[in-house]
Design an enzyme around this catalytic site. Structure first.
Site, PDB file in Angstrom:
ATOM      1  N   ASN A 153       5.240 -12.059  18.864  1.00  0.00           N
ATOM      2  CA  ASN A 153       4.139 -11.833  19.804  1.00  0.00           C
ATOM      3  C   ASN A 153       3.286 -13.076  20.083  1.00  0.00           C
ATOM      4  O   ASN A 153       2.743 -13.212  21.158  1.00  0.00           O
ATOM      5  CB  ASN A 153       3.276 -10.652  19.351  1.00  0.00           C
ATOM      6  CG  ASN A 153       2.733 -10.828  17.959  1.00  0.00           C
ATOM      7  OD1 ASN A 153       3.195 -11.678  17.203  1.00  0.00           O
ATOM      8  ND2 ASN A 153       1.750 -10.039  17.609  1.00  0.00           N
ATOM      9  N   CYS A 284      -0.897  -7.257  16.324  1.00  0.00           N
ATOM     10  CA  CYS A 284      -0.874  -6.554  15.037  1.00  0.00           C
ATOM     11  C   CYS A 284      -2.182  -5.840  14.721  1.00  0.00           C
ATOM     12  O   CYS A 284      -2.190  -4.768  14.135  1.00  0.00           O
ATOM     13  CB  CYS A 284      -0.559  -7.555  13.941  1.00  0.00           C
ATOM     14  SG  CYS A 284      -1.649  -8.973  14.000  1.00  0.00           S
TER      15      CYS A 284
HETATM   16  P1  NAD Z   1       9.975  -8.336  12.308  1.00  0.00           P
HETATM   17  O1  NAD Z   1       9.510  -7.848  11.011  1.00  0.00           O
HETATM   18  O2  NAD Z   1      11.099  -7.640  12.960  1.00  0.00           O
HETATM   19  O3  NAD Z   1      10.417  -9.874  12.209  1.00  0.00           O
HETATM   20  C1  NAD Z   1       9.532 -10.874  11.776  1.00  0.00           C
HETATM   21  C2  NAD Z   1      10.318 -12.103  11.384  1.00  0.00           C
HETATM   22  O4  NAD Z   1      11.018 -11.844  10.165  1.00  0.00           O
HETATM   23  C3  NAD Z   1      11.386 -12.550  12.382  1.00  0.00           C
HETATM   24  O5  NAD Z   1      11.362 -13.960  12.451  1.00  0.00           O
HETATM   25  C4  NAD Z   1      12.682 -12.074  11.748  1.00  0.00           C
HETATM   26  O6  NAD Z   1      13.819 -12.824  12.113  1.00  0.00           O
HETATM   27  C5  NAD Z   1      12.362 -12.266  10.286  1.00  0.00           C
HETATM   28  N1  NAD Z   1      13.162 -11.472   9.349  1.00  0.00           N
HETATM   29  C6  NAD Z   1      13.607 -10.208   9.492  1.00  0.00           C
HETATM   30  N2  NAD Z   1      14.253  -9.813   8.368  1.00  0.00           N
HETATM   31  C7  NAD Z   1      14.203 -10.854   7.505  1.00  0.00           C
HETATM   32  C8  NAD Z   1      14.686 -11.070   6.179  1.00  0.00           C
HETATM   33  N3  NAD Z   1      15.336 -10.115   5.521  1.00  0.00           N
HETATM   34  N4  NAD Z   1      14.455 -12.262   5.597  1.00  0.00           N
HETATM   35  C9  NAD Z   1      13.775 -13.227   6.243  1.00  0.00           C
HETATM   36  N5  NAD Z   1      13.307 -13.088   7.505  1.00  0.00           N
HETATM   37  C10 NAD Z   1      13.513 -11.916   8.125  1.00  0.00           C
HETATM   38  O7  NAD Z   1       8.676  -8.356  13.229  1.00  0.00           O
HETATM   39  P2  NAD Z   1       8.581  -8.567  14.795  1.00  0.00           P
HETATM   40  O8  NAD Z   1       9.187  -7.350  15.429  1.00  0.00           O
HETATM   41  O9  NAD Z   1       9.051  -9.913  15.167  1.00  0.00           O
HETATM   42  O10 NAD Z   1       7.001  -8.546  15.014  1.00  0.00           O
HETATM   43  C11 NAD Z   1       6.270  -7.385  15.138  1.00  0.00           C
HETATM   44  C12 NAD Z   1       5.609  -7.022  13.820  1.00  0.00           C
HETATM   45  O11 NAD Z   1       4.852  -8.121  13.335  1.00  0.00           O
HETATM   46  C13 NAD Z   1       4.622  -5.883  13.972  1.00  0.00           C
HETATM   47  O12 NAD Z   1       4.737  -5.003  12.885  1.00  0.00           O
HETATM   48  C14 NAD Z   1       3.283  -6.585  13.944  1.00  0.00           C
HETATM   49  O13 NAD Z   1       2.218  -5.769  13.537  1.00  0.00           O
HETATM   50  C15 NAD Z   1       3.539  -7.691  12.995  1.00  0.00           C
HETATM   51  N6  NAD Z   1       2.573  -8.786  13.192  1.00  0.00           N
HETATM   52  C16 NAD Z   1       1.618  -9.012  12.241  1.00  0.00           C
HETATM   53  C17 NAD Z   1       0.649 -10.004  12.421  1.00  0.00           C
HETATM   54  C18 NAD Z   1      -0.412 -10.261  11.400  1.00  0.00           C
HETATM   55  O14 NAD Z   1      -1.000 -11.331  11.420  1.00  0.00           O
HETATM   56  N7  NAD Z   1      -0.714  -9.345  10.489  1.00  0.00           N
HETATM   57  C19 NAD Z   1       0.687 -10.787  13.578  1.00  0.00           C
HETATM   58  C20 NAD Z   1       1.675 -10.541  14.522  1.00  0.00           C
HETATM   59  C21 NAD Z   1       2.614  -9.539  14.314  1.00  0.00           C
END
Ligand code: NAD
Length: 487
Positions: A153, A284
């Protein structure tokens, strides 16, 4: 392809390719156009990134914080000078309207570079501890190689929010962007080199769900800072725990926004719209459970409907567009699925609820949607939707709304709108959340800590607090006399 970079990865100061990795196709979410084709990292790419980071880190850690900070400050200036170019790329990568990216994305990354560059000379000091004759002192030392993993995002902002405190503290940084939005971080890496950062200290390694674990499990990685969903957080924190690595987890939320009868209604509606429709709801900390006290319910809903229906959706590169598409088709299907569930479970659809008909049919658009009469047990009130879907719930009393607001596994953020400041602070105290806004929503300047409690994660980004998560303390005991022993 209009956004094709020179190569997929950026390692040791230059672009690197390995076509043996899985193909990552970058699609402009507004039209479906393929704008770049990259490759996910192979084990060879991961090893190259680690070796280059390791070779660079020790000399970097020996530089003074002022010298390191100066490089970050230069990077912040270059980011600001190139804001438009960076934001056009961010818009192509994410589909977010240029009206937003131009004020909220790259510049927020620049803020982090400027803030951490500026505070480093003082904030990395240790302390001196008098012990009678003897004394001790502490040093803040870097961890080594820090891995940042990004969500889709805020690709450039996330890269900078993690890199700035990590680098200024003397670590090397490797960033793995989301495979959905891999482009912006490569430009930030280029800018870091231009600003004078020695090569190897900011490497970008692209990766899908196969490549991520290769990095997380690598024994040379000392710390993992993830921004992502709760399920991914559990996997990554679990893998890191196996090697007792440091972790920061910035995860999802289902945050409450509480609007009392005495609130300025237009201001509260602005907060609710900001906290549900900015970035097409893909934020988020969004306040996706809007609790409205019954006395102002009708007025609130009527004005909310009018203002929501006036939102301009369309081509994100058009500066007049206020809301763009979701990031990809699968996210759109997921969000539309939640909307159907909301209807099926008895929520009242106030406005939106479908695909707008005056935008590209290949785009991933969903109308800004408001459900009223939502109850706590409905799926749309419990699960993170990550799309432009606002749930409005009614309440009678302060105690009741606090209990209901806290009845969630998440604890990222919250908001309270009221004219009664004593009540505002009472509610703030009672809410289980990492950040709470009073009479506004979703403002995250770099000066304030950001992060969650409960399943929304742990650790903090931004502010001086972030430096604690990228350093550890070394304690030094200094004896001023002879060493005495009982034998
Ligand atoms: P996601 O969890 O699908 O992926 C996040 C990242 O993790 C990606 O780069 C992905 O390739 C990586 N990933 C996935 N599985 C992994 C593994 N097993 N090992 C290492 N890396 C792995 O999230 P998304 O769909 O990209 O983003 C949306 C989510 O992120 C929502 O839940 C949102 O709330 C959260 N978010 C949180 C914040 C915050 O600051 N708290 C900010 C932005 C987004």
């Amino acid at each position: 392809m209009r956004a094709q970079p020179k190569a997929s990865h950026f390692i040791d100061g230059e672009y690197v390719e390995d076509t043996a990795g899985n193909v990552i196709e970058c699609v402009y979410p507004a039209t479906g156009e393929v704008i770049a084709r990259l490759h996910s990292a192979t084990p060879a790419i991961v090893e190259k990134a680690i070796a280059s980071a390791k070779a660079a880190q020790k000399a970097w850690a020996k530089m003074s914080p002022t010298a390191r900070g100066r490089i970050l400050y230069r990077a912040s200036q270059i980011i600001r000078e190139r804001n438009r170019e960076l934001c056009e790329l961010e818009t192509l990568d994410t589909g977010k309207p240029i009206q937003e990216t131009i004020v909220a994305d790259s510049t927020s990354g620049a803020d982090a570079m400027e803030f951490f560059g500026g505070v480093a000379p003082a904030a990395l000091n240790g302390e001196q501890i008098p012990l009678g004759g003897d004394w001790a002192y502490t040093k803040r030392v870097p961890l080594g190689i820090v891995l940042g993993i990004g969500a889709w995002n805020y690709p450039q902002q996330i890269a900078c929010w993690k890199a700035a405190p990590a680098l200024v503290a003397g670590n090397a940084f490797i960033f793995k962007p989301s495979e959905v939005t891999p482009l912006g971080a490569l430009k930030i890496a280029e800018i870091m080199i231009e600003a004078g950062l020695p090569k190897g200290l900011f490497n970008v390694v692209q990766g899908d769900r196969d490549a991520g674990p290769l990095l997380v499990n690598h024994p040379e990685i000392a710390k993992v800072s993830l921004t992502g969903s709760v399920p991914t957080g559990r996997k990554v924190a679990g893998a890191a725990a196996g090697q007792l690595k440091h972790v920061t987890m910035e995860l999802g939320g289902k945050s409450p926004m509480i609007v009392f009868d005495d609130a300025d209604v237009e201001s509260a509606i602005s907060g609710a719209m900001l906290g549900n429709f900015y970035s097409a709801g893909q934020v988020c900390s969004n306040g996706t459970r809007v609790f409205v006290q019954k006395g102002i319910k009708d007025q609130f809903l009527s004005r909310l409907k009018t203002r929501t229906e006036a939102i301009r959706m369309g081509e994100p590169l058009d500066e007049a567009t206020q809301m763009g598409p979701l990031v990809n088709r699968s996210q759109r299907e997921k969000v539309l699925g939640y909307i159907e569930k909301g209807k099926a479970e008895g929520a009242r659809l106030l406005t939106g609820g479908g695909i707008p008909n005056d935008v590209s049919s290949e785009g991933c658009f969903v109308q800004p949607t408001v459900f009223a009469d939502v109850t706590d047990d409905m799926t749309i009130a419990r699960e993170e939707i990550f799309g432009p879907v606002m749930c409005v719930l009614d309440f009678d009393h302060e105690d009741e709304v606090i209990a209901r607001a806290n009845a969630s596994e998440f604890g990222l953020a919250g908001g309270v709108f009221t004219a009664d400041m004593a009540r505002a602070h009472r509610v703030v105290d009672a809410l289980e959340a990492g950040t709470v806004w009073i009479n506004t929503y979703n403002l995250c300047p770099v000066e304030i800590p950001f992060g969650g409690v409960k399943q929304s994660g742990f650790g903090r980004e931004n502010s001086l607090a972030a430096l604690n998560h990228y350093t550890e303390l070394k304690t030094v005991y200094v004896a001023m006399g002879k060493c005495e022993a009982p034998y």
